[in-house]
Enzyme design. Sequence first.
Site, short mmCIF file in Angstrom:
data_model
loop_
_atom_site.label_atom_id
_atom_site.label_comp_id
_atom_site.label_asym_id
_atom_site.label_seq_id
_atom_site.Cartn_x
_atom_site.Cartn_y
_atom_site.Cartn_z
N HIS A 137 0.83 -1.20 0.00
CA HIS A 137 0.00 0.00 0.00
C HIS A 137 0.87 1.25 0.00
O HIS A 137 1.92 1.31 0.66
CB HIS A 137 -0.93 0.02 1.21
CG HIS A 137 -2.16 0.84 1.00
ND1 HIS A 137 -2.14 2.22 1.06
CD2 HIS A 137 -3.43 0.49 0.68
CE1 HIS A 137 -3.36 2.67 0.81
NE2 HIS A 137 -4.16 1.64 0.58
N HIS A 138 0.41 2.27 -0.75
CA HIS A 138 1.18 3.51 -0.84
C HIS A 138 1.27 4.23 0.50
O HIS A 138 2.13 5.09 0.71
CB HIS A 138 0.53 4.43 -1.88
CG HIS A 138 1.50 5.34 -2.58
ND1 HIS A 138 2.60 5.89 -1.95
CD2 HIS A 138 1.56 5.80 -3.86
CE1 HIS A 138 3.27 6.65 -2.80
NE2 HIS A 138 2.67 6.61 -3.97
N ALA A 139 0.40 3.88 1.44
CA ALA A 139 0.50 4.46 2.78
C ALA A 139 1.75 3.96 3.51
O ALA A 139 2.22 4.60 4.45
CB ALA A 139 -0.75 4.12 3.60
N ASN A 308 6.16 8.37 2.72
CA ASN A 308 6.24 9.06 1.44
C ASN A 308 6.99 10.37 1.60
O ASN A 308 6.77 11.12 2.55
CB ASN A 308 4.83 9.34 0.91
CG ASN A 308 4.06 8.06 0.64
OD1 ASN A 308 4.14 7.53 -0.45
ND2 ASN A 308 3.35 7.55 1.63
#
Length: 457
Positions: A137-139, A308
């Site tokens: 997941h990009h989280a 990120n």
Amino acid sequence: MAMMPVTDSMFLLGESREHPLHVGGLQLFQRPEGAGPDFVGNLHRELLSEVDIRSLFRRRPRGIGTVGPLAWANDDDIDLEYHVRLSALPAPGQVRQLLELVSRLHGSLLDRHRPLWEAHLIDGLSENRFAVYTKVHHALVDGVSALRLLQKSLSEDPDERDMRPPWSPRMRTDAAAPPRGREGPPLSGIANAFGAVRDVISLAPAVVRYANQVFQEQSATLPFEAPKSMFNVPITGARRFAAQGWPMDRIRAVGVAAGATVNDVMLAMCAGALREYMIELGALPDKPLVAAVPISLRSDSDGEAGGNAVGLILCTLATDVEDPVDRLTAISESMRRGKQFYSGMSQLQITALSAIPFAPLAVALVPGAQKLTPPAFNLLISNVPGPKRPLYWNGARMEGVYPVSIPYEGQALNITVTSYDGSLEFGLTGCRRTVPHLQRLLTHLETSLAAMEKELV
């Protein structure tokens, strides 16, 4: 329980069945010489035997009241058989069948009751090969941190056999380590806090500078200049994936001849391919497409940290320009102006200003918003630097590594590339319904590069 940074939680808050927000990667491996038919099956069994899992890969989202997932909880009883899976293509499997399987796997949501990642070993490929598809997941990670984790799990030594996967460290270092941001003496935390306050205070002049550029100077590619295009429409959750690599020597030679960077030439390849693709479909806008080009704000000292850390440059793709060299020149100049705008800013300032063109992506989740708001940009095109030398996983040589990224609502196509062992590897991810015949873009990428070579090299 650890609170999520806002930049991470937004990827969970904005996710839905139609909008999976995980990043992925496809690696293609050549079996080592003498490997038997059970090589991949044995690898799978070895992966399931790993009991030491990085804390990053134990995180699962946790809601706070009725707000939603804003914190991380650790899963102390992780089910590896669920996360690490073995699949096979009907032998002899072709790359086309592999890409079809990855397309289907990439369209399904990750289970939020578990840590947000999966790894799929895929056997049955022709020419004694196998593949690994992973999604996270990009989280949890961005593209740069994901590639760093992959690289650390591989070796430049083809004879090394004790290589662990990205989710398993060589030593139990992360379990005892303090949470990120609390390392060092107490005074370092105070210094960091003062630095953050200073950045926030100095953000106001940066916003004024941004607004001045929007309304007066017009010296860079700005939000909401992008035309409506076939990509800026509502999307579904189903995905289509296409991938191919090009020799870096060809791309570098064009850049040297034109006085442009490798990244500029990559963007020009995409621009030329998109122009031809949209002409074929009768869908090329009169105004040039605009790409959002993420720039990594990570430093080498960030190590294996998740989360990120990216900024954003808006770049014209000059798709209204017929001549390939003139198109490359326009793209190169647009990128130069974008980088110059961020010169001297802190990471916080760049991140804050980069959020402005991303705002329409959040608005686009509201039903009907696509018809009311112009796109801030037409598509995302990312370039993530990768390993320069050939890498091996327990004797198997990695032949290619292809990013599998995220189409957003109103952004039906994503192009992400990475470099590996003298090759630039393109991964094209699109909405299955909205972007027809996605694989044709691969042919147009070659045509676009060849056109620049013809005039420059």
